[in-house]
Structure formats: C-alpha cells, structure tokens
Design an enzyme around this catalytic site. Structure first.
Site, PDB file in Angstrom:
ATOM      1  N   HIS A 232      56.689  82.768  -3.891  1.00 52.92           N
ATOM      2  CA  HIS A 232      56.688  83.915  -4.811  1.00 52.92           C
ATOM      3  C   HIS A 232      57.568  84.957  -4.129  1.00 52.92           C
ATOM      4  O   HIS A 232      57.134  85.636  -3.203  1.00 52.92           O
ATOM      5  CB  HIS A 232      55.255  84.403  -5.011  1.00 52.92           C
TER       6      HIS A 232
ATOM      7  N   ASN B 163      54.123  89.769 -13.087  1.00 49.76           N
ATOM      8  CA  ASN B 163      54.822  89.785 -11.805  1.00 49.76           C
ATOM      9  C   ASN B 163      55.476  88.433 -11.536  1.00 49.76           C
ATOM     10  O   ASN B 163      54.767  87.425 -11.495  1.00 49.76           O
ATOM     11  CB  ASN B 163      53.822  90.097 -10.689  1.00 49.76           C
TER      12      ASN B 163
ATOM     13  N   ASP C  58      53.131  79.989 -15.148  1.00 49.42           N
ATOM     14  CA  ASP C  58      52.495  81.139 -14.488  1.00 49.42           C
ATOM     15  C   ASP C  58      51.356  81.669 -15.358  1.00 49.42           C
ATOM     16  O   ASP C  58      51.130  82.879 -15.439  1.00 49.42           O
ATOM     17  CB  ASP C  58      53.508  82.241 -14.155  1.00 49.42           C
TER      18      ASP C  58
ATOM     19  N   HIS D 166      47.216  79.428 -12.895  1.00 45.29           N
ATOM     20  CA  HIS D 166      46.092  80.115 -12.241  1.00 45.29           C
ATOM     21  C   HIS D 166      44.823  79.775 -13.021  1.00 45.29           C
ATOM     22  O   HIS D 166      44.642  80.233 -14.146  1.00 45.29           O
ATOM     23  CB  HIS D 166      46.321  81.630 -12.204  1.00 45.29           C
TER      24      HIS D 166
ATOM     25  N   ASP E  86      51.330  82.117  -3.696  1.00 43.14           N
ATOM     26  CA  ASP E  86      51.668  82.809  -4.935  1.00 43.14           C
ATOM     27  C   ASP E  86      50.707  83.952  -5.272  1.00 43.14           C
ATOM     28  O   ASP E  86      49.498  83.855  -5.084  1.00 43.14           O
ATOM     29  CB  ASP E  86      51.720  81.856  -6.124  1.00 43.14           C
TER      30      ASP E  86
ATOM     31  N   ARG F 104      41.705  80.317 -11.785  1.00 47.58           N
ATOM     32  CA  ARG F 104      40.722  81.381 -11.491  1.00 47.58           C
ATOM     33  C   ARG F 104      39.380  80.901 -10.957  1.00 47.58           C
ATOM     34  O   ARG F 104      38.522  81.737 -10.645  1.00 47.58           O
ATOM     35  CB  ARG F 104      40.470  82.259 -12.729  1.00 47.58           C
TER      36      ARG F 104
ATOM     37  N   ASN G 135      45.411  81.310  -5.045  1.00 46.35           N
ATOM     38  CA  ASN G 135      44.846  82.666  -4.920  1.00 46.35           C
ATOM     39  C   ASN G 135      43.522  82.817  -5.660  1.00 46.35           C
ATOM     40  O   ASN G 135      43.337  83.683  -6.502  1.00 46.35           O
ATOM     41  CB  ASN G 135      45.853  83.737  -5.369  1.00 46.35           C
TER      42      ASN G 135
HETATM   43 ZN   LIG Z   1      53.839  84.557  -8.537  1.00 47.90          ZN
END
Ligand SMILES: [Zn+2]
Length: 453
Positions: free
Chosen positions: A193, A292, A319, A76, A166, A78, A108
């Site tokens: 996910h 998560n 992750d 991620h 995800d 961001r 995301n």
């Molecule tokens: Zn995930």
C-alpha cells in the site's frame, strides 16, 4: 493446514449445492459465438459437444457470457475484529454474488493477521462459513507497525501466498527490502500500500483543487509514486515479486510502465472506483467518496483506464472496504476510508472496457476481463493451480455466468455485505454476474438458473 485446496471446494461452506450434470445451452464462452458447455462431476466435461450431453439437465443459457470466476487480490473481510462491518460469511457471500471464486483477505483485522496461528484461524472460520475460497494475507510487519518483520517464512509454511500491511505503507526502505528478500526465499509476493507517511502526512483528499475547495489536508500523488519507484528498484535488486496495490495516479502508471520495460518483477492492480470516480465527487464532502488512496483527478482516471487497456496494469482488485453507516456518517476527517466493491466490480470493468461507452450497446473484450479479473490475479497471488483456470474440458467447473445486458441499477440495500457504503447508489450498469459456480458447486444463483426454485 493447507489454505489453498488443490481440488474441490474446501473453503466453500455456504453454497446452494452441487449443480450436478448440466448442459449450458447457447452460452458464450469468453463472449464468443454460442456453444454448449457440459458440466459433470465438478469439471467442464465438454465444450460444443451436444452428443455427449445425454442425461444432462439442459439449461437455457442463451446470451449469457461464461467467464472464469474472478479472483480478488484485495478484500477486507473485517473478521476478526469488526464483525459489525463485515464477516467472512457476509463478505464472501458478496464476493460470490459478484462472480468471485477466490478472495485474498487483507491482514488489517483485530487481531492483525501476523502469525501462522491467526492465519490458520481465518482459514478455519472460512472453511465453516465462507461462500468462496479465502486466502488470508499475512502482515509484512508485526502489528502493521512497519518496524519489525512478521514471521513471513512461518506464515508461508502455513499457506500464506501474499504479504501486505495494507491500510498502512511499509515506509522504511530497509524493512521493505528485508521483506522482499524473505518473499524471494519463500516464493511469495509482497503487496505494498504505497503511501509515504511523511509526504501524505494526514492527507484526507486528493491534493489540488479538491483539497483547496474543501480545505481538507491534501494527499498528494507523489506520496504514492515515490514509494512505488523505490519499491520497484528494491524488487529488481532482490528479485522478489512486488505487487503494487490500488494504483491511483498517472504518475504511478508511468513508474510501473518504466519498471516493466526494465524487466523488474513488478505487477500492479487498480481498484474499480479509481476507474470511474474522480476527486470532484470527493469535493462534495460526501464521505461515501472517502477512500485511500483518494479519488484522483480526471487526468489520472483517464491514465488508469488507458493502463488497464494496454496491459500496464495487470489486474483489477476491489479493495472492498465495508464500514457501518454510523461511522461513515461522521465528519470527513473522522470518517473511515473505504467503499464496497465486490458486487459492482465486473459491471464497472465491463463499462470501462466497452469501447464506445455503455450507451451504444457494444460489448467489452471479455477475454481481457478474464485476464484482469481471474487468470492474472490468480497467478500474482500464487493460486493459479486452483483459481483463474481456463474454461477447457478437464478443468474445474469454476465460472461465472454474466448477463451482458442486465441493465440494472445499484441499490445498496440489496447488497449481501453487512455494510452499505457503496458509492454507486442509483447508478445504472449494463453487465452483471448472475450465477457463480466453484468446482461444480453453485455459490450464487440470482436467477435460479442452476438451482430451480
Ligand atoms: Zn490499501
């Protein structure tokens, strides 16, 4: 725009320059006996051939282990949208320091990466600012809403090799089936996910003693396992490649093992934290352990370790999920899920795969680490033409040099991420990547080995 460069280091914008012609003296290729490796013009020119190294800068690499640079299927970054937590520049800097040449940037963001234009925007920013190659992941559904498929074929044409919602699960079986069919048509992979919304509900912590002790809403393993079982069946029906993100339970390991025995086109990753941390830490209420899927029980951790060693799990993926300190400082239920991972992944995997534990001084199976962190993730992500290549003459000089006896202590303040949410503060590890090179370009060099200062 092509997102996966066929050669060279397009996409590696921030680096310390070309390493030139160098001979790495005494380096241990995949942990084997010491040899010499000659790097010239961005490729591995020779292995074990001192005579060909005339004119090369001799670099003492005695004792260092040379591995193919790593490929992270689950990062991620961001950016765009949460640049306070991380940017493409900072996240890829952390990746380079962790030994990575390639990362897959999850969709995301804000806005969500669910159109070809947003995908190519991320690739363009990466081409200007990144310290490693970035492969943007396209969303499976528009807005990650789980209802309507995003334009997968158009995004595939723009270079996407992997699709994932995800952070959220594609809970609707018909939507997931349609996504898999589209992935089959486009030769891409769907990464799920796995979190059944109805079963996980508002789950915050592993179901069982941790949830009972903290009285937080439970996140049960079956919410993951039931989705993975369903998706494996759908992958079999559609013939599409399904990749299971961050496997966290012994039950999911069993499902993946079953799917593989049936010959279903299923691959699976595990995150480093699920290999070394368990839900007793989450039960302390420290939000650094909120992630998560959640940290699971000790039995799950043991099953994941066994699955890593026996090949049921194909790859390690970080992750890496940066969050600013003020957000993690909230009450448990208000704090975001996620922890840093790029700079500590190798150390954890090496520790887990060292047969008798970190104390006894033996070494892990380096070839297995190369498979789990480079060769296999590159293949799963469809970038094996450029990433996770073997360290053979003629191949790109894309590697990381690991000090197998670095004996270092994690200090989150030293992280190259903009965030500090590492759960490993003050933890001691043995192995550490010290230099990363991508097609002859030095992208990190902690000890100044290839860039004397
Ligand atoms: Zn995930």
């Amino acid at each position: 725009m092509t997102l996966s460069p066929s050669t060279g280091v397009r996409g590696v914008a921030r680096s310390e320059g070309a390493c030139g012609t160098v001979c790495l003296d005494g380096v241990r290729l995949l942990g084997a006996e010491p040899t010499d490796v000659l790097v010239r013009d961005g490729v591995i020119a020779a292995v074990g051939a001192r005579s060909e190294s005339v004119g090369a800068r001799q670099v003492d690499a005695t004792g260092l282990v040379m591995l193919p640079a790593f490929v992270d299927l689950h990062t991620h970054l961001r950016e765009p949208g949460a640049e306070e937590a991380e940017t493409i520049a900072s996240g890829t800097r952390a990746a380079a320091e962790g030994g990575y040449s390639d990362v897959f940037a999850m969709a995301n963001c804000a806005p969500i990466t669910d159109t070809p234009r947003r995908l190519t925007h991320i690739a363009a920013v990466a081409a200007r600012t990144a310290a490693c190659r970035v492969h943007p992941v396209g969303a499976i559904t528009r807005g990650l809403a789980g209802r309507e498929l995003a334009p997968l074929a158009e995004m595939a044409a723009a270079g996407a090799r992997m699709f994932s919602d995800d952070g959220r699960c594609v809970t609707d079986a018909a939507v997931m089936r349609a996504a898999l069919a589209e992935a089959r048509r486009t030769g891409t992979v769907v990464a799920q996910h796995a979190q059944c919304d109805r079963l996980a509900d508002a789950g915050q912590i592993n179901a069982g003693p941790a949830a009972e002790r903290t009285r937080l809403p439970p996140w049960p393993g079956v919410a993951e396992e039931s989705i993975v079982a369903r998706d494996a069946v759908l992958a079999g029906e559609t013939g599409a490649a399904l990749h299971v993100c961050h496997v966290s339970t012994a039950g999911t390991v069993e499902v993946v093992r079953w799917a593989k025995q049936r010959g279903l086109p299923v691959t699976a990753e595990v995150a480093p934290h699920h290999l070394v941390l368990d839900d007793s830490l989450a039960a302390t209420g420290d939000t650094l352990y909120k992630v998560n899927p959640p940290l699971r029980g000790a039995g799950d951790v043991a099953a994941l370790r066994a699955a890593l060693a026996d090949g049921t799990i194909d790859a390690v993926a970080t992750d890496h999920a940066p969050h600013p300190a003020h957000r993690k400082a909230a009450e448990w239920c208000d704090a975001p899920f996620g922890m840093l991972g790029l700079e500590t992944a190798l150390a954890i995997v090496a520790e887990v795969l060292t047969a008798c534990g970190a104390e006894c001084g033996s070494e892990p199976d380096w070839a297995l680490i190369a498979d789990l962190m480079a060769h296999t993730p590159a293949r799963i992500g469809g970038v094996a033409a450029v990433a996770g290549r073997s360290l053979r003459p003629g191949e790109p000089a894309t590697f990381t040099l690991v000090d197998p006896a670095a004996d270092w202590t994690v200090d989150p303040a030293d992280s190259h991420s903009l965030s500090r949410n590492s759960p490993y503060a003050e933890r001691k590890f043995r192995c550490r990547p010290i230099t990363t090179v991508v097609s002859g370009t030095v992208t990190s060099d902690r000890a100044g080995l290839l860039t004397p200062r």
